[in-house]
Design a protein around this motif. Structure first.
Motif, mmCIF file in Angstrom:
data_model
loop_
_atom_site.group_PDB
_atom_site.id
_atom_site.type_symbol
_atom_site.label_atom_id
_atom_site.label_comp_id
_atom_site.label_asym_id
_atom_site.label_seq_id
_atom_site.Cartn_x
_atom_site.Cartn_y
_atom_site.Cartn_z
ATOM 1 N N VAL A 40 1.876 5.971 -14.623
ATOM 2 C CA VAL A 40 1.456 7.340 -14.885
ATOM 3 C C VAL A 40 2.129 8.312 -13.926
ATOM 4 O O VAL A 40 2.559 9.403 -14.319
ATOM 5 C CB VAL A 40 -0.083 7.443 -14.786
ATOM 6 N N ASP A 41 2.233 7.931 -12.654
ATOM 7 C CA ASP A 41 2.918 8.790 -11.683
ATOM 8 C C ASP A 41 4.383 8.971 -12.062
ATOM 9 O O ASP A 41 4.940 10.065 -11.926
ATOM 10 C CB ASP A 41 2.808 8.201 -10.278
ATOM 11 N N ALA A 44 4.391 11.397 -14.915
ATOM 12 C CA ALA A 44 4.146 12.772 -14.462
ATOM 13 C C ALA A 44 5.339 13.327 -13.694
ATOM 14 O O ALA A 44 5.685 14.511 -13.831
ATOM 15 C CB ALA A 44 2.889 12.813 -13.586
ATOM 16 N N ASP A 258 -0.238 15.038 -21.587
ATOM 17 C CA ASP A 258 -1.317 15.258 -20.632
ATOM 18 C C ASP A 258 -2.492 14.326 -20.913
ATOM 19 O O ASP A 258 -3.086 13.759 -19.982
ATOM 20 C CB ASP A 258 -1.757 16.717 -20.703
ATOM 21 N N ILE A 261 -1.714 10.770 -19.670
ATOM 22 C CA ILE A 261 -1.812 10.668 -18.214
ATOM 23 C C ILE A 261 -3.275 10.571 -17.781
ATOM 24 O O ILE A 261 -3.652 9.743 -16.944
ATOM 25 C CB ILE A 261 -1.104 11.866 -17.552
ATOM 26 N N GLN A 264 -4.779 7.042 -18.736
ATOM 27 C CA GLN A 264 -4.325 5.937 -17.909
ATOM 28 C C GLN A 264 -4.858 6.034 -16.487
ATOM 29 O O GLN A 264 -5.049 5.011 -15.825
ATOM 30 C CB GLN A 264 -2.792 5.887 -17.907
ATOM 31 N N ARG A 265 -5.109 7.233 -16.003
ATOM 32 C CA ARG A 265 -5.716 7.357 -14.676
ATOM 33 C C ARG A 265 -7.138 6.795 -14.690
ATOM 34 O O ARG A 265 -7.592 6.192 -13.713
ATOM 35 C CB ARG A 265 -5.725 8.819 -14.228
ATOM 36 N N TYR A 345 6.307 3.570 -22.530
ATOM 37 C CA TYR A 345 6.206 5.038 -22.558
ATOM 38 C C TYR A 345 7.505 5.668 -23.052
ATOM 39 O O TYR A 345 7.492 6.682 -23.758
ATOM 40 C CB TYR A 345 5.894 5.573 -21.165
#
Length: 787
Positions: A40-41, A44, A258, A261, A264-265, A345
């Protein structure tokens, strides 16, 4: 090497299998944490970098047609820093040799002046040249569509451009921050939707748009109010048919990215917490029981002058060695799985550069979590050890206080002796038994959760594509037109049933709350497209007034029976006061529905339709789609079968990957809990088992006493784990719920069955290993142990 260091190595060597299973549980937790959050990072980071390099806009608006002279007044609006205008059109695209309906979005590029916002980045081939004299239009295709369709530079497609068939020649592939995710209506189907950039002059000539634009992108000044800027843009563009102005949060690509993200967080936080909780439990159990078997050694160390601090440090070092191995394995696992997730992804989200990276702070956080798990999981056992006086430690532990079991107190006597011994042993150590059952239950819950996503997607697909959408093809028009057109559609090849639809963009207002939406006008008693809730119940629109999804009603703060003001954003400006006749709990979207005939009557524009849903004869879809290409008023067509096939192909693979990973993690937990319990029970009760063997009990009978307890733990853990999995699933679905979508918390019987099988197999494998050790028990050596 110091004596305690040698003892540490010797202890680890003797208990290597237990240490390894604990390290694997720790590795699963750290690996899951790093996998989700690093992927995810990375996502982002790639997004933020592309947004900055591509100068992604903050506000977007569409108009019918506005003159270029309006650009300067737009730039002068409060809060506006930059304005980018363009010409965009939606067309039908045909690929040679394929009957699949494809929607193309044509976007004009000024070849003489680079874009200031939403810049286009070439990812393959070459840039555009001026229009060709033979009528061929050179285009850059969006990278996702080109990859999904296997398009290379030089490939040609056909498109219906303003009623005229034109050839689109692909000269390159491109990326834009506007289309990081490019799918029709937000669906993960990149085969049916493509973005094509071409010479703006050629596009303007095709649609008679020279000196005009129909799309505006705005970048706001630092600190500017988005709401104020949207209101100002709306007022300025209103006379040009531009009352629909959206902020970045409502832009389709950004919203999809968005949401991914955020989801997944959530998963990257909840699941690793379960793994590490189990690891802390295992460490506590193993260290506490190891210390219990080393009471004499601890007493001897104290008698030789070792301080309590050094003895406590010795056992803490043992724990840290185990979890450090788990940390290293978790880092390796997180890097590998994170790279794989990043690759998944990359099939949906397209960037100029997208690489997996693990941020240093994630590694530091992982190490901190690991150390905290080790210390918190063993601190109580270690403190209890160092507080033992040498004389007390020299004595064997006091025997337990034996009493009748609950079953015996209830008068249940018909239990075999072996089962009675097992139940007594478990009841006399309630905390240990409860933790063992809880650990196995956690494994069951994780398998349930991992396979729940497959169940949820199947329910969504079945509800949306089979129960609600019973049509085969949907078509929509360039402009709403007289509903008499449905008779022409009814005469096309293969058509057996036609229903008209009318979609109207609106603002819904209730008190101080306002929401942008789309009133979907369907037949009052629809057959081909029905309004279905999350439980597959139909809501009829006939005589209902306005029907809202429950999430939209909640955002507006409106109840059934109350009135909503409706600002119509199509055609002439109108505001209607409509009663809310019902709410429906849907899985997708903030939707509003009405009976089409009632909607048309209230709008006063006549009997208009903006599209049609059609039922076809089996095997006639290709013929219908080919014939519909000759209808110039059709803006696009949607094939349910094609989209369903493409979606199931993608979702099946991704869900299979996720469920496999979570099942593997759950198996590690099950083996860790069951195997460690069995090994430690064998160490604690070795004298009892050896005594029974000397008394004439067979290996099978002795094994049944020890392994029977494990079997009972698993039997009790299975229903508890299923209930825990149900609760965890509902928690995850609640945390993942957004305005646009929620997963139905549906768990099918096969998921519970699969979780049961996984845990039983893990338990059986652990039992076989321990049974082998029981068979090899050295009776003489064990019986020499001092009691």
């Amino acid at each position: 090497m110091k004596a305690l260091d040698r003892k540490l190595l010797r202890d680890l060597r003797l208990m290597w299998s237990q240490a390894l299973t604990i390290a694997l549980v720790v590795a699963s937790g750290i690996g899951g944490f790093l996998t989700s959050l690093s992927a995810v990072d990375s996502l982002a980071l790639a997004r933020d970098r592309f947004y900055a390099d591509g100068r992604f806009a903050d506000v977007f608006a569409s108009v019918k047609r506005a003159p270029d002279a309006l650009i300067e007044p737009l730039r002068a609006l409060p809060g506006v820093a930059e304005v980018q205008t363009s010409i965009e059109q939606v067309v039908r695209v045909q690929m040679p040799g394929s009957a699949d309906p494809i929607i193309g979005q044509l976007i004009g590029l000024d070849l003489r002046r680079p874009r200031s916002l939403n810049r286009v980045t070439l990812s393959g081939g070459r840039m555009l040249a001026a229009g060709r004299s033979d009528g061929t239009l050179e285009v850059l295709a969006s990278e996702g569509f080109a990859q999904a369709r296997g398009l290379k530079p030089g490939a040609e497609l056909r498109a219906l451009v303003n009623g005229r068939q034109r050839t689109l020649r692909v000269v390159g592939t491109a990326l834009s921050p506007e289309f990081i995710f490019a799918g029709l209506w937000g669906m993960p189907d990149q085969r049916g939707f493509g973005v094509f950039w071409l010479d703006q002059e050629a596009l303007a000539a095709a649609y008679d748009m020279r000196g005009a634009f129909n799309r505006v992108a705005v970048r706001l000044a630092p600190g500017a109010s988005e709401t104020a800027a949207i209101d100002a843009l709306g007022r300025t563009l209103e006379r040009y048919g531009g009352r629909t102005v959206n902020g970045r949060a409502e832009q389709t690509s950004h919203a999809m990215l968005d949401n991914e993200i955020k989801e997944q967080r959530v998963l990257g936080t909840v699941l690793p917490a379960i793994f590490l909780g189990v690891a802390a439990f295992l460490l506590n159990v193993v260290v506490a029981r190891l210390i219990a078997t080393q009471r004499e050694q601890i007493a001897a160390l104290k008698a030789l002058g070792y301080p309590n601090r050094r003895i406590g440090q010795h056992y803490l070092e043992m724990v840290l060695v185990i979890v450090s191995v788990g940390l290293l394995l978790g880092l390796l696992l997180g890097d590998r799985l994170g790279t794989m997730f990043t690759g998944l992804y990359a099939e949906f989200f397209h960037f100029p550069s997208f690489e997996h990276r693990i941020a240093p702070q994630l590694v530091v956080t992982s190490a901190a979590i690991t150390v905290a798990t080790a210390v918190l999981g063993t601190l109580n056992a270690i403190l209890a050890t160092v507080r033992l006086a040498p004389a007390e430690a020299m004595r064997p532990p006091a025997p337990g206080q034996y009493r009748r079991t609950l079953a015996e107190r209830l008068g249940i006597q018909a239990m075999p002796p072996a089962l009675r011994m097992i139940v007594r042993n478990m009841e006399r150590r309630p905390l240990r038994s409860a933790l063992s059952i809880g650990g196995v239950a956690a494994a069951v819950a994780i398998v349930v959760l991992g396979n729940f996503f497959r169940d949820a997607i199947e329910v969504i697909v079945d509800s949306q594509f089979r129960v609600a959408m019973r049509s085969d093809v949907a078509v929509w028009l360039i402009e709403p037109g007289d509903d008499a057109m449905r008779h022409a559609f009814a005469r096309l090849p293969g058509v057996v049933q036609v229903e008209s639809t009318r979609f109207v963009p609106v603002n819904l207002i209730h008190g101080a709350r306002r929401e942008r939406s789309l009133i979907r006008g369907y037949a009052g008693r629809a057959e081909l497209y029905r309004v279905i809730d999350a439980d597959n119940r139909e809501t009829l629109l006939e005589g209902r007034g306005l029907v809202l999804t429950d999430r939209l009603a909640a955002k507006l703060g409106v109840q059934v029976g109350e009135t909503v003001l409706v600002e119509v954003l199509e055609g002439r400006a109108r505001t209607l006061a409509l009663p809310v006749g019902a709410t429906v709990r849907e899985m997708m979207g903030l939707n509003a529905y009405m009976d089409r005939e009632t909607l048309n009557r209230l709008l006063g524009d006549g009997d208009l339709s903006s599209g049609y849903v059609l039922g076809l004869e089996p095997g006639s879809e290709d013929r219908f789609l080919a014939a519909s290409q000759q209808q110039p008023r059709i803006a696009g067509a949607f094939s349910k079968a094609t989209m369903l096939r493409n979606m199931e192909e993608i979702s099946a693979r991704n869900v299979r990957i996720m469920s496999t990973i979570l099942t593997a993690f759950a198996t590690v937990i099950a083996v860790g809990v069951v195997y460690n319990n069995a090994r430690i029970a064998l160490a604690e009760r070795g004298w009892e088992l050896a005594s029974l063997r000397v008394l004439g009990f067979t290996r099978a009978e002795v094994s049944a006493l020890l392994l029977g307890e494990l079997a009972l733990v698993i039997a009790l853990a299975l229903p508890l784990g299923m209930a825990l999995g149900w609760g965890l699933t509902h928690l995850i679905t609640t945390l993942l719920q957004s305005d646009q979508f929620f997963f139905p918390a549906v768990i099918r019987a096969r998921t519970y069955a699969w979780a049961t099988i996984v845990v039983l197999v893990a338990g059986l494998a652990s039992a076989l290993i321990v049974r082998r050790r029981i068979d090899r028990l050295d009776l003489v050596a064990v019986l020499k142990t001092r009691e």
